[in-house]
Design a protein around this motif. Structure first.
Motif, short mmCIF file in Angstrom:
data_model
loop_
_atom_site.label_atom_id
_atom_site.label_comp_id
_atom_site.label_asym_id
_atom_site.label_seq_id
_atom_site.Cartn_x
_atom_site.Cartn_y
_atom_site.Cartn_z
N LEU A 1 9.64 -2.84 8.62
CA LEU A 1 8.38 -2.09 9.09
C LEU A 1 8.23 -0.56 8.13
CD1 LEU A 1 5.87 -1.19 11.10
CD2 LEU A 1 7.71 -0.37 12.49
N LEU A 2 7.15 -0.15 7.85
CA LEU A 2 6.88 0.93 6.88
C LEU A 2 5.62 1.40 7.70
CD1 LEU A 2 7.47 3.01 4.78
CD2 LEU A 2 6.18 1.37 3.31
N ILE B 1 12.71 4.33 -1.94
CA ILE B 1 11.53 4.90 -1.99
C ILE B 1 11.65 6.67 -2.43
CG2 ILE B 1 9.67 5.90 -0.39
CD1 ILE B 1 9.90 3.44 1.26
N LYS B 2 12.68 7.09 -2.12
CA LYS B 2 13.11 8.41 -2.67
C LYS B 2 12.83 8.49 -4.10
CE LYS B 2 16.79 10.92 -1.35
NZ LYS B 2 17.96 11.15 -0.86
N ALA C 1 0.94 3.94 -3.88
CA ALA C 1 1.14 2.22 -3.48
C ALA C 1 1.96 1.52 -4.47
CB ALA C 1 -0.46 1.79 -3.41
N LYS C 2 1.72 1.89 -6.00
CA LYS C 2 2.56 1.29 -6.84
C LYS C 2 4.18 1.52 -6.61
CE LYS C 2 -0.28 0.09 -10.73
NZ LYS C 2 -1.47 0.79 -10.83
N ALA C 3 4.08 2.87 -6.42
CA ALA C 3 5.73 3.58 -6.05
C ALA C 3 6.42 2.55 -4.92
CB ALA C 3 5.75 4.94 -5.79
N LEU C 4 5.66 2.38 -3.89
CA LEU C 4 6.13 1.92 -2.64
C LEU C 4 6.39 0.55 -2.91
CD1 LEU C 4 3.94 3.59 0.05
CD2 LEU C 4 6.33 4.05 -0.48
N LEU D 1 -1.29 -1.18 -1.19
CA LEU D 1 0.07 -1.60 -1.43
C LEU D 1 0.01 -3.00 -0.94
CD1 LEU D 1 3.17 -1.26 -1.30
CD2 LEU D 1 3.08 -0.44 0.96
N GLN D 2 -0.96 -3.39 -0.12
CA GLN D 2 -0.78 -5.01 0.10
C GLN D 2 -1.29 -5.60 -0.99
OE1 GLN D 2 -3.73 -6.00 3.17
NE2 GLN D 2 -2.24 -7.55 3.93
#
Ligand code: ZN
Length: 230
Positions: free
Chosen positions: A106-107, A161-162, A218-221, A67-68
């Protein structure tokens, strides 16, 4: 003479406006949204075990790092992880760090387990900001409208995110809910805990162990976070 003075004044004024615009523009470029991603568990605290080699701690870290990486090319977003490797960090240490970093968001990433082998889907928790006054770590006397904004932001990101996670880990009965998970309890900032999928569900376990699915998560987030700041 007056003509020259007028000209000089006009030139100076134009130059001044130019400098002001430039500095405003630079400020806009430099302003980054600082977010903290928390790959839960680590070190001796392995979390849920998926097989002999892999536990929750490895999967949350792999997704957080991916994700980073996904967000690294975004000029207006900066990501800090609570851990970059397989280290043991307590919840209190993570929280102290978060308070020092003062992120906008924050996640925290976890895997779910239990509730029978059939239980599946992702789950999102956001803080209700209810008992702030009792918590010493909480920012004291946060104005109510600020708290409402944190709450709105948490829900807005959760909904994004959902939408983006639904294709990867379809939800059947699980949904958004207010719950004070230890990492978000008492923190006053937009925060979410995502339980990505069930390690105890055979089908989801396979997905969670797959590197390509980890990258898709990670891409979706990343997509959700980018949309959140658009
Ligand atoms: Zn966990």
């Amino acid at each position: 003479m007056i003509g020259i003075m007028k000209k000089t004044l006009t030139v100076s004024l134009v130059a001044l406006i130019f400098v002001i615009c430039l500095s405003l523009n630079l400020n806009a470029v430099e302003k980054k949204h600082l977010i903290v991603i928390d790959p839960a568990h680590g070190g001796q605290d392995a979390g849920v075990k998926l097989n002999d080699k892999t536990s929750e701690k490895e999967i949350t870290l792999a997704i957080a790092l991916a994700l980073q990486k996904e967000l690294a090319s975004e000029n207006n977003i900066e990501v800090i992880l609570t851990r970059n490797s397989d280290t043991n960090i307590t919840i209190d240490e993570r929280k102290d760090n978060i308070l020092k970093i003062k992120p906008e968001l924050l996640l925290s990433l976890h895997l779910n387990a239990g509730f029978g082998k059939e239980a599946n889907g992702f789950e999102l928790y956001y803080p209700g900001f209810k008992d702030l006054a009792e918590n010493k770590k909480a920012e004291k006397n946060s104005p109510k409208n600020k708290i409402n904004k944190y709450l709105n932001d948490s829900v807005r990101l959760a909904n994004l995110i959902k939408r983006n996670m639904d294709t990867l880990f379809p939800r059947k009965s699980r949904d958004l809910r207010v719950a004070d998970a230890p990492i978000i309890e008492g923190l006053t900032l937009p925060a979410l805990v995502l339980e990505i999928g069930f390690a105890t569900n055979q089908e989801e376990k396979k997905k969670l162990l797959s590197e390509s699915t980890q990258n898709e998560i990670a891409k979706a987030l990343a997509k959700s976070i980018i949309l959140f700041y658009r």
